[in-house]
Scaffold this motif. Structure first.
Motif, PDB file in Angstrom:
ATOM      1  N   UNK A 198       0.853  -1.204   0.000  1.00  0.00           N
ATOM      2  CA  UNK A 198       0.000   0.000   0.000  1.00  0.00           C
ATOM      3  C   UNK A 198       0.888   1.254   0.000  1.00  0.00           C
ATOM      4  N   UNK A 199       0.457   2.251  -0.764  1.00  0.00           N
ATOM      5  CA  UNK A 199       1.278   3.476  -0.835  1.00  0.00           C
ATOM      6  C   UNK A 199       0.972   4.376   0.356  1.00  0.00           C
ATOM      7  N   UNK A 200       1.974   5.219   0.718  1.00  0.00           N
ATOM      8  CA  UNK A 200       1.808   6.087   1.884  1.00  0.00           C
ATOM      9  C   UNK A 200       1.094   7.375   1.476  1.00  0.00           C
ATOM     10  N   UNK A 201      -0.164   7.240   1.088  1.00  0.00           N
ATOM     11  CA  UNK A 201      -0.988   8.388   0.736  1.00  0.00           C
ATOM     12  C   UNK A 201      -2.420   8.108   1.142  1.00  0.00           C
ATOM     13  N   UNK A 202      -3.176   9.161   1.412  1.00  0.00           N
ATOM     14  CA  UNK A 202      -4.574   8.976   1.792  1.00  0.00           C
ATOM     15  C   UNK A 202      -4.679   8.101   3.024  1.00  0.00           C
ATOM     16  N   UNK A 203      -5.526   7.052   2.955  1.00  0.00           N
ATOM     17  CA  UNK A 203      -5.695   6.163   4.117  1.00  0.00           C
ATOM     18  C   UNK A 203      -4.433   5.343   4.372  1.00  0.00           C
TER      19      UNK A 203
END
Length: 376
Positions: free
Chosen positions: A361-366
């Motif tokens: 998972x990318x470190x953006x948003x949730x």
């Protein structure tokens, strides 16, 4: 300046430009303090609603907002709007030029505004144009080579000299200085004798003579005078900001060039940032495309954040990313991976691209929030 609403505005952490605009509007309306407080409160709520959420993908939104309209841009060189004689690169090639910060743009040009004394009078504007425009010998005279007597004969055109505000004596001095040889004045003509009796020496001098700039700035090939509103403005083909700003009659505070790298070298990094924003916005608007200025500002900030002008590309912003995988995903994959392996570099997987590559998972948003469950 009135300070009537200052105490109300000071309570809200708004940007200074927004405060100034609000104050001007409140003064125009002339409302009482209670109403003013309600208006400012409502404006502050609207300001908060428009702020970007923490964890928002600002870079990706900006890239998409510029990239998508970019697909609808034309790829031709147009005549400059309103100045039929000057060609200027517009559309996608120009946008690429701006983001690549090319040291030599394909069609450099300047918009030169004049000081009050010169801006209203066409003759005075022409004077400034003559000081700027490069004048060559062929612009003011006919040249002939006399092989029999090994000399070059220059026959000046009186009207051309008058138009360029030059005298025969000035031309003679500049020729002597540029060619480092004696020039003889004879019956209103200028004669350059060739001391060395060789045809090659004669032709070399002839070629040198044709390239010699007698007046003006070498880089500026042409100047066009146009009347805009109630003042005369000069448009040039070619650019040299440093020299133009020193010319008498030029208003240096309102003079522009489309060569961003030149602005960076002459006026510094902040001016270059503003130039990137102005040039990108005007290029997009000319094509009828609307892009919010904040996206362009973000790109300009990234290009100038280190105090020097960097292109968006493998030699600039993208090539200097911390992550090896992000650099490899952009361009020159094998080279980037090999160099990193030789140096034993470590990828911390903190960016977007590298996390997508490894399937995390990318470190953006949730994905920006990490929660740890405390199990009893």
């Amino acid at each position: 300046m009135s300070v009537k609403y200052d105490d109300i505005l000071d309570k809200y952490p708004l940007p200074s430009s927004v405060k100034a605009e609000l104050k001007a509007e409140l003064e125009k309306l002339g409302v009482n303090k209670t109403t003013a407080r309600k208006i400012v409160e409502r404006c502050y709520q609207a300001y908060l609603a428009n702020l970007m959420e923490p964890g928002e993908a600002a870079g990706i939104v900006a890239a998409q907002s510029i990239g998508e309209p970019g697909t609808q841009m034309t790829m031709r060189t147009f005549h400059y709007a309103g100045v039929a004689e000057i060609d200027v690169t517009l559309g996608l090639p120009r946008l690429i030029e701006i983001l690549d910060v090319r040291k030599n743009p394909s069609t450099p040009m300047m918009t030169i505004r004049l000081t009050e004394e010169y801006a209203k009078d066409r003759n005075k504007a022409r004077e400034v144009a003559n000081r700027i425009e490069a004048t060559y010998i062929l612009d003011i005279a006919d040249i002939a080579t006399d092989i029999r007597h090994m000399r070059i004969i220059i026959s000046p055109d009186e009207k051309a000299l008058e138009r360029k505000q030059l005298t025969l004596e000035e031309v003679k001095k500049r020729l002597e200085k540029g060619l480092k040889t004696e020039v003889i004045e004879e019956d209103g003509r200028l004669i350059i004798p060739i001391t060395e009796p060789s045809y090659k020496a004669l032709m070399d001098t002839f070629d040198k003579l044709k390239k010699l700039v007698l007046a003006g700035i070498k880089e500026i090939r042409r100047v066009i005078i146009r009347k805009e509103d109630d003042e005369y403005v000069l448009y040039t083909e070619g650019s040299n900001l440093k020299k133009v700003m020193k010319i008498k009659g030029v208003d240096p505070t309102r003079t522009l060039t489309n060569d961003i790298y030149e602005i960076y070298e002459v006026l510094g990094i902040e001016a270059a940032r503003n130039a990137v924003i102005r040039e990108a916005i005007s290029t997009l608007e000319e094509q009828g495309l609307e892009v919010n200025v904040r996206h362009i500002m973000l790109v300009a900030d990234v290009m100038t954040a280190d105090g020097e002008l960097k292109q968006i590309g493998r030699h600039g912003v993208a090539g200097e990313k911390q992550s090896i995988l992000a650099r490899a995903a952009f361009e020159m994959t094998v080279n980037n991976l090999l160099d990193a392996a030789v140096r034993g570099e470590i990828d911390r997987l903190s960016g977007i691209t590298e996390n997508i590559i490894v399937g995390q998972p990318i470190k953006l948003g949730t994905g920006d929030v990490e929660l740890i469950a405390k199990l009893r």
